[in-house]
Write a protein that holds these residues in place. Sequence first.
Motif, PDB file in Angstrom:
ATOM      1  N   THR A  16       0.840  -1.199   0.000  1.00 10.32           N
ATOM      2  CA  THR A  16       0.000   0.000   0.000  1.00 10.32           C
ATOM      3  C   THR A  16       0.872   1.245   0.000  1.00 10.32           C
ATOM      4  O   THR A  16       1.997   1.240   0.502  1.00 10.32           O
ATOM      5  N   TRP A  17       0.354   2.304  -0.586  1.00 10.00           N
ATOM      6  CA  TRP A  17       1.039   3.594  -0.595  1.00 10.00           C
ATOM      7  C   TRP A  17       0.019   4.704  -0.795  1.00 10.00           C
ATOM      8  O   TRP A  17      -1.114   4.457  -1.221  1.00 10.00           O
ATOM      9  N   THR A  18       0.430   5.919  -0.456  1.00  8.59           N
ATOM     10  CA  THR A  18      -0.397   7.106  -0.671  1.00  8.59           C
ATOM     11  C   THR A  18       0.461   8.196  -1.284  1.00  8.59           C
ATOM     12  O   THR A  18       1.530   8.516  -0.759  1.00  8.59           O
ATOM     13  N   GLN A  72       0.712  12.153  -2.125  1.00 11.28           N
ATOM     14  CA  GLN A  72       0.133  13.419  -1.690  1.00 11.28           C
ATOM     15  C   GLN A  72       0.582  14.541  -2.606  1.00 11.28           C
ATOM     16  O   GLN A  72       1.593  14.434  -3.304  1.00 11.28           O
ATOM     17  N   THR A  96      -4.504  13.963  -0.539  1.00 14.25           N
ATOM     18  CA  THR A  96      -4.252  12.679  -1.189  1.00 14.25           C
ATOM     19  C   THR A  96      -4.542  12.826  -2.676  1.00 14.25           C
ATOM     20  O   THR A  96      -5.640  13.207  -3.064  1.00 14.25           O
ATOM     21  N   SER A 145      -3.936   6.639  -4.326  1.00 13.36           N
ATOM     22  CA  SER A 145      -3.462   5.649  -3.356  1.00 13.36           C
ATOM     23  C   SER A 145      -3.633   4.239  -3.893  1.00 13.36           C
ATOM     24  O   SER A 145      -4.428   3.988  -4.803  1.00 13.36           O
ATOM     25  N   THR A 172      -4.526   0.821  -2.084  1.00 10.72           N
ATOM     26  CA  THR A 172      -5.051   0.481  -0.760  1.00 10.72           C
ATOM     27  C   THR A 172      -5.012  -1.003  -0.418  1.00 10.72           C
ATOM     28  O   THR A 172      -5.346  -1.376   0.699  1.00 10.72           O
ATOM     29  N   VAL A 193       5.267  10.473  -2.299  1.00 11.20           N
ATOM     30  CA  VAL A 193       4.635   9.178  -2.054  1.00 11.20           C
ATOM     31  C   VAL A 193       5.304   8.492  -0.874  1.00 11.20           C
ATOM     32  O   VAL A 193       6.500   8.601  -0.656  1.00 11.20           O
TER      33      VAL A 193
END
Length: 149
Positions: A48-50, A52, A108, A111, A113, A148
């Motif tokens: 998982t990653w986000t 921004q 965000t 992403s 998830t 990220v």
Amino acid sequence: MTFTVATSNLVIEVPSSRDLGSGFPGQTISGQLGTVTVHDERAAADATWTAQVFATQFDTGTDQPSETVPPNLVDYWSGPATATTGNGDFVPGQPTRASRVSLERPRTAFSHTSGSGNNSASWNPTLEITIPNDAVGGLYSGTVTHSVS
């Protein structure tokens, strides 16, 4: 006998610069930034990653109020993914213009998830800048930063 599955990094690629055109005081200008891509080569069990995004003020090189556009007048929406690889759920931060957000604080952008192993996602975000009524003429520049983790 043994072997190792190699891993690498989580990185983001963004366009270096973009000209959004011109507009008069009180108008709104918009344009796409170009393709943003996250490459996740960590080969992780939980991949998982986000990503921004946030913006600085746009200005002519001075901090005079009539020569600045604050980041709360800079709207962003990611739009849908233009390409993905790997498994899991890829989630746009703002899939449509109706879900756009201002960039006065980190938001965000996109992403991942769920899923495992290597993956990537690309999108082509749009910026919409409202030019203040009291803005003076000139070339305005600012920075839109994607990260990220």
